[in-house]
Structures are given as C-alpha cells and as structure tokens.
Design an enzyme around this catalytic site. Structure first.
Site, short mmCIF file in Angstrom:
data_model
loop_
_atom_site.label_atom_id
_atom_site.label_comp_id
_atom_site.label_asym_id
_atom_site.label_seq_id
_atom_site.Cartn_x
_atom_site.Cartn_y
_atom_site.Cartn_z
N SER A 106 35.92 36.31 43.52
CA SER A 106 34.89 37.08 44.23
C SER A 106 35.47 38.15 45.15
O SER A 106 34.94 38.37 46.24
CB SER A 106 33.93 36.14 44.97
OG SER A 106 33.25 35.32 44.05
N HIS A 142 44.49 30.88 33.30
CA HIS A 142 43.25 31.12 34.07
C HIS A 142 42.41 29.84 34.01
O HIS A 142 42.40 29.13 33.00
CB HIS A 142 42.49 32.30 33.47
CG HIS A 142 41.33 32.73 34.33
ND1 HIS A 142 40.14 32.05 34.32
CD2 HIS A 142 41.21 33.72 35.23
CE1 HIS A 142 39.33 32.62 35.19
NE2 HIS A 142 39.95 33.64 35.76
#
Ligand code: PGA
Length: 248
Positions: free
Chosen positions: A211, A97
């Site tokens: 998002s 990540h």
C-alpha cells in the site's frame, strides 16, 4: 553521495498491450529525471517485458520479471527461465512474492534456488519476505521474517546484486500500509539477518512494499534503512508511479 533507492512497480496480472502503450506515453510525458542513486523499475507481466523494455529504457526505467523458474530450459510447460527474462532485457526479477507463496505453494527453499538461477543469468533478485496478519497478531512477525531471510536468500550474493523487499502480507492491496515504526524495526531486523549470512549480503538494498501510495511515500522513503519501494496497485498509473518516485 545520494543513497541508492529502487522504486519498483509490480504490475501483477495486469496490463494489455494497449494499456502498456498508454502507460509508456504518459511516462514519456512526465520525463523522469535521472537522479543520482535512484533506479526506477517496472515489472509487467512477462507478455509485456519484450515490448516495454526499449521504450522504458528511453525514459530511464528498467524492466524486470515477476517470477522465474529455477531451471535453464526444458519440459516445464508455462514456465519462464531467468535466462529468458534476461534475453528480453530484464535487470531484476521479483521472487517469493507472498501471492506466489500463498497461491503457488512457493517455499523458502524454492525461492532460494530461483534466486541462484537469477544471479547465474545476471538478474538482480528482489526477494520478498513478510508475515501474515495471523503471524503478527501471534507475536511471530520478527521470527517469521528472520527465518524467511535466512532460508530464501542465498549466501554470498554481492550487496549490489541483491534486493530484499519487506512486504507484510496484510498491507498488500489493502490500503493499510505498515506503520513507520514497524517498517523501521523490520528493516533493521532484515539488515541483521542479512549481516548474519555474509559480508556481501549485508549491503543489499532493503525496500518496503504494501500500500505505498503518493500520499505516504515520502515518509516511508525517508526512513534510514528503507532503500526504496515495491509498488503494486499504484504502479499501474504512470502519474502515481512517478509521484512516488519523486518523493525520494
Ligand atoms: P500494493 O502491492 O502496493 O498494491 O499493496 C504491493 C505488492 O504486492 O508488491
């Protein structure tokens, strides 16, 4: 046949036992239905994997880790191995990540060996790639992502045991998702980069993160090559998580 979709929640460093219990009871109330091809996954902090595994399974949801050490065991204070994640009931582990790349100095090479460790223990790695805003503005986005795929993803992982998440760094936690065009283009590039590695990897699932919210999930998930979503903030709320999952 319905195309495979992975809807994965990344809780990051969020969640107490009480908050997990609250999430689980809301999720139970929402009664997630088993849709052909759709897999739901929550990756809570490691402290919660053990106690969330069974109740999540009862709702048809998988559990996974957010990181693992490449080794089996030994003197690695604070680290957790792939085997330990598996022992708690995990099916997947998020690797590389951008927050770990940026804050813990994780390199493509380290992500590569972690992914191999994950496979050795029967976990499906979700390997994250994605450019920074500076790299995108510099016209480097495609080259950066190609190189991350080339170096982070081990050769020869069977397609159904590999997930690559395209997560542009500038879209994470900003409320500003990438455009549909950018998502489609980059998924195509990742597909090509995987195909260049081995036949098996060419079939791996490619998912988008950054998002993803209930109000943009349907259009993102309807894109041809998008095989699911990696959801940060919105996955902390069972209602939002399921609203995104049901947009598939
Ligand atoms: P976000 O995070 O959904 O909060 O943008 C995505 C991620 O980091 O995986």
């Amino acid at each position: 046949m319905a195309r495979p979709m992975l809807i994965a929640g990344n809780w990051k460093m969020n969640g107490t036992r009480a908050e997990a219990a609250d999430f689980l009871s809301k999720l139970r109330g929402l009664k997630p239905d088993a849709r052909p091809g759709r897999q739901l996954l929550i990756c809570p902090p490691a402290t919660l994997i053990g106690e969330m595994a069974k109740p999540l399974a009862a709702s048809g949801v998988l559990v996974g880790g957010q990181n693992c050490h490449p080794g089996v065991n030994g003197a690695f204070t604070g680290d957790i191995s792939a085997g330990m994640l598996r022992d708690l009931g995990s099916s997947h582990v998020i690797l590389g990540h951008s927050e770990r790349r940026a804050m813990h100095g994780e390199t493509d090479q380290l992500v590569h060996v972690k992914a191999m460790a994950a496979r050795r223990h029967g976990l499906i790695p979700i390997i994250c790639v994605g450019e920074t805003l500076a790299q995108r503005e510099d016209g480097q986005a495609e080259a950066v992502v190609r190189e991350q795929v080339r170096t982070s993803v081990p050769d020869g992982i069977e397609g159904d045991a590999l997930v690559v998440a395209y997560e542009p760094v500038w879209a994470i936690g900003t409320g500003r998702a990438a455009t549909l065009d950018d998502i489609a283009t980059m998924h195509h590039i990742i597909r090509e980069a995987l195909a260049g590695k081995s036949d098996g990897a060419a079939c791996g699932l490619i998912i988008y993160g950054g998002s993803v919210k209930p109000n943009n999930a349907a259009e993102i998930l309807s894109l041809d090559l998008v095989g699911g979503a990696l959801i940060g903030g919105a996955s902390l709320d069972a209602g939002d998580f399921m609203a995104i999952a049901d947009a598939t």
